[in-house]
Design a protein around this motif. Structure first.
Motif, PDB file in Angstrom:
ATOM      1  N   ARG A 101     -15.371 -11.067   3.325  1.00  0.00           N
ATOM      2  CA  ARG A 101     -14.698 -11.108   2.028  1.00  0.00           C
ATOM      3  C   ARG A 101     -13.218 -11.406   2.202  1.00  0.00           C
ATOM      4  NH1 ARG A 101     -11.622  -6.716   0.579  1.00  0.00           N
ATOM      5  NH2 ARG A 101     -11.830  -4.831   1.859  1.00  0.00           N
TER       6      ARG A 101
ATOM      7  N   ARG B 265      -9.506 -10.653   1.941  1.00  0.00           N
ATOM      8  CA  ARG B 265      -8.621  -9.505   1.812  1.00  0.00           C
ATOM      9  C   ARG B 265      -7.475  -9.835   0.856  1.00  0.00           C
ATOM     10  NH1 ARG B 265     -12.906  -8.280   5.023  1.00  0.00           N
ATOM     11  NH2 ARG B 265     -12.678  -6.180   5.868  1.00  0.00           N
TER      12      ARG B 265
ATOM     13  N   VAL C  95      -3.685  -0.132  -5.620  1.00  0.00           N
ATOM     14  CA  VAL C  95      -4.712   0.603  -4.878  1.00  0.00           C
ATOM     15  C   VAL C  95      -5.970   0.750  -5.733  1.00  0.00           C
ATOM     16  CG1 VAL C  95      -5.313   2.859  -3.919  1.00  0.00           C
ATOM     17  CG2 VAL C  95      -3.091   1.828  -3.391  1.00  0.00           C
TER      18      VAL C  95
ATOM     19  N   ALA D 292      -7.020  -1.120  -8.059  1.00  0.00           N
ATOM     20  CA  ALA D 292      -7.679  -2.414  -8.253  1.00  0.00           C
ATOM     21  C   ALA D 292      -8.457  -2.860  -7.024  1.00  0.00           C
ATOM     22  CB  ALA D 292      -6.644  -3.471  -8.624  1.00  0.00           C
ATOM     23  N   GLY D 293      -8.144  -2.266  -5.866  1.00  0.00           N
ATOM     24  CA  GLY D 293      -8.868  -2.623  -4.650  1.00  0.00           C
ATOM     25  C   GLY D 293      -8.085  -3.440  -3.651  1.00  0.00           C
TER      26      GLY D 293
ATOM     27  N   ASP E 245      -6.080  -4.440  -0.368  1.00  0.00           N
ATOM     28  CA  ASP E 245      -6.213  -4.019   1.026  1.00  0.00           C
ATOM     29  C   ASP E 245      -4.864  -3.724   1.675  1.00  0.00           C
ATOM     30  OD1 ASP E 245      -9.211  -4.659   1.622  1.00  0.00           O
ATOM     31  OD2 ASP E 245      -8.441  -6.423   0.594  1.00  0.00           O
TER      32      ASP E 245
ATOM     33  N   VAL F 206      -5.638   1.391   3.397  1.00  0.00           N
ATOM     34  CA  VAL F 206      -4.773   0.469   2.662  1.00  0.00           C
ATOM     35  C   VAL F 206      -3.481   0.370   3.457  1.00  0.00           C
ATOM     36  CG1 VAL F 206      -3.540  -0.032   0.533  1.00  0.00           C
ATOM     37  CG2 VAL F 206      -5.798   1.037   0.436  1.00  0.00           C
TER      38      VAL F 206
ATOM     39  N   ASN G 279      -5.385  -6.532 -11.852  1.00  0.00           N
ATOM     40  CA  ASN G 279      -6.840  -6.452 -12.006  1.00  0.00           C
ATOM     41  C   ASN G 279      -7.465  -7.829 -12.203  1.00  0.00           C
ATOM     42  OD1 ASN G 279      -7.294  -3.628 -11.761  1.00  0.00           O
ATOM     43  ND2 ASN G 279      -6.478  -3.305 -13.811  1.00  0.00           N
TER      44      ASN G 279
ATOM     45  N   VAL H 294      -7.481  -9.612  -8.733  1.00  0.00           N
ATOM     46  CA  VAL H 294      -8.538  -9.096  -7.854  1.00  0.00           C
ATOM     47  C   VAL H 294      -9.904  -9.598  -8.327  1.00  0.00           C
ATOM     48  CG1 VAL H 294      -9.706  -7.014  -7.052  1.00  0.00           C
ATOM     49  CG2 VAL H 294      -7.198  -7.082  -7.129  1.00  0.00           C
TER      50      VAL H 294
ATOM     51  N   ARG I 131     -12.636 -11.856  -6.148  1.00  0.00           N
ATOM     52  CA  ARG I 131     -14.037 -11.473  -5.955  1.00  0.00           C
ATOM     53  C   ARG I 131     -14.988 -12.561  -6.483  1.00  0.00           C
ATOM     54  NH1 ARG I 131     -12.174  -9.331  -2.471  1.00  0.00           N
ATOM     55  NH2 ARG I 131     -11.234  -7.255  -2.522  1.00  0.00           N
TER      56      ARG I 131
END
Length: 241
Positions: free
Chosen positions: A9, A11, A27, A29-30, A32, A62, A215, A218, A222
């Protein structure tokens, strides 16, 4: 019958953070990695004390990233002592030897020209040689070459990158929720792994991030990963056996 596919995936690093709420939003929102700009002329600059306080909010796995531009080794080493889990990012004229002085893992920024048509007799930026020269870097960060240091929110022509680069790459420079999917689709096939780095593309003002934009960014990353994974599966299914 489908064949299992291993897919790495993309980063995500959110850079230029100055506020607690923005760190928390990234953080959540995901993200890295979280970037702190240690270069004083930058409008996103934070002091070492401020960077340490913000980095203390990060959960395990993170990574804090400290961005330097032509900084003295003693200051870099002091920063590493204060934030011991930080990754370093060099954006200036640092030599390979200078990048190694702190004895810490680092990213090296490559300043990719914006000009699609260089003057006759001039050479395009040689990313393959640059990656070889900085082979000790964990990754080469691709940013647009503008006056001063940093990308200035500009994108370079991704299609002009070499078709195959033997280095982990980080795509940066003018990324937004609207264009990051296309950037990933163009650059990911050219390297072993890809990460993305965004700053101005998720801001409402310099150094002030938008949780909504983070958001959206991210989610777009994805979506790009999902599309790449589907393309790989389709390619395998269509390949002759």
């Amino acid at each position: 019958m489908s064949i299992p596919i291993t897919f790495s995936r993309t980063r995500i690093k959110i850079c230029g953070l100055t506020r607690e709420e923005d760190v928390d939003a990234a953080v959540a929102a995901g993200a890295d990695a979280i970037g702190f700009v240690m270069y004083e002329p930058s409008p996103r600059h934070v002091t070492l004390e401020r960077a340490a306080a913000l980095a203390s909010r990060l959960p395990p796995f993170v990574t804090p990233v400290l961005l330097f531009v032509n900084e003295h080794a003693t200051k870099i080493i002091a920063a590493c002592a204060r934030i011991p889990c930080a990754l370093l990012q060099f954006h200036g004229d640092e030599t390979p030897e200078a990048c190694l002085q702190a004895g810490r893992p680092f990213l090296r920024a490559a300043r990719i020209p914006l000009d699609d048509n260089p003057e006759p007799g001039s050479l395009r930026f040689d990313l393959l040689k640059y990656a070889q020269d900085y082979s000790s870097a964990q990754a080469i960060l691709l940013d647009a070459h503008v006056e001063g240091f940093g990308g200035g929110g500009k994108t370079f022509n991704w299609s002009l990158l070499p078709p195959s680069v033997n280095a982990h790459l980080v795509l940066s420079g003018g990324l937004t929720p609207a264009n990051v999917l296309e950037g990933i689709l163009q650059v990911r096939p050219r390297c072993p792994t890809l990460a993305v780095d965004v700053s101005s593309g998720v801001e409402i003002a310099k150094g002030i991030k938008s949780a909504d934009k983070i958001n959206q960014f991210v989610a777009a990353v994805r979506a790009a990963d999902e599309q790449l994974a589907k393309n790989i599966v389709q390619h395998v299914r269509l390949s002759p056996t």
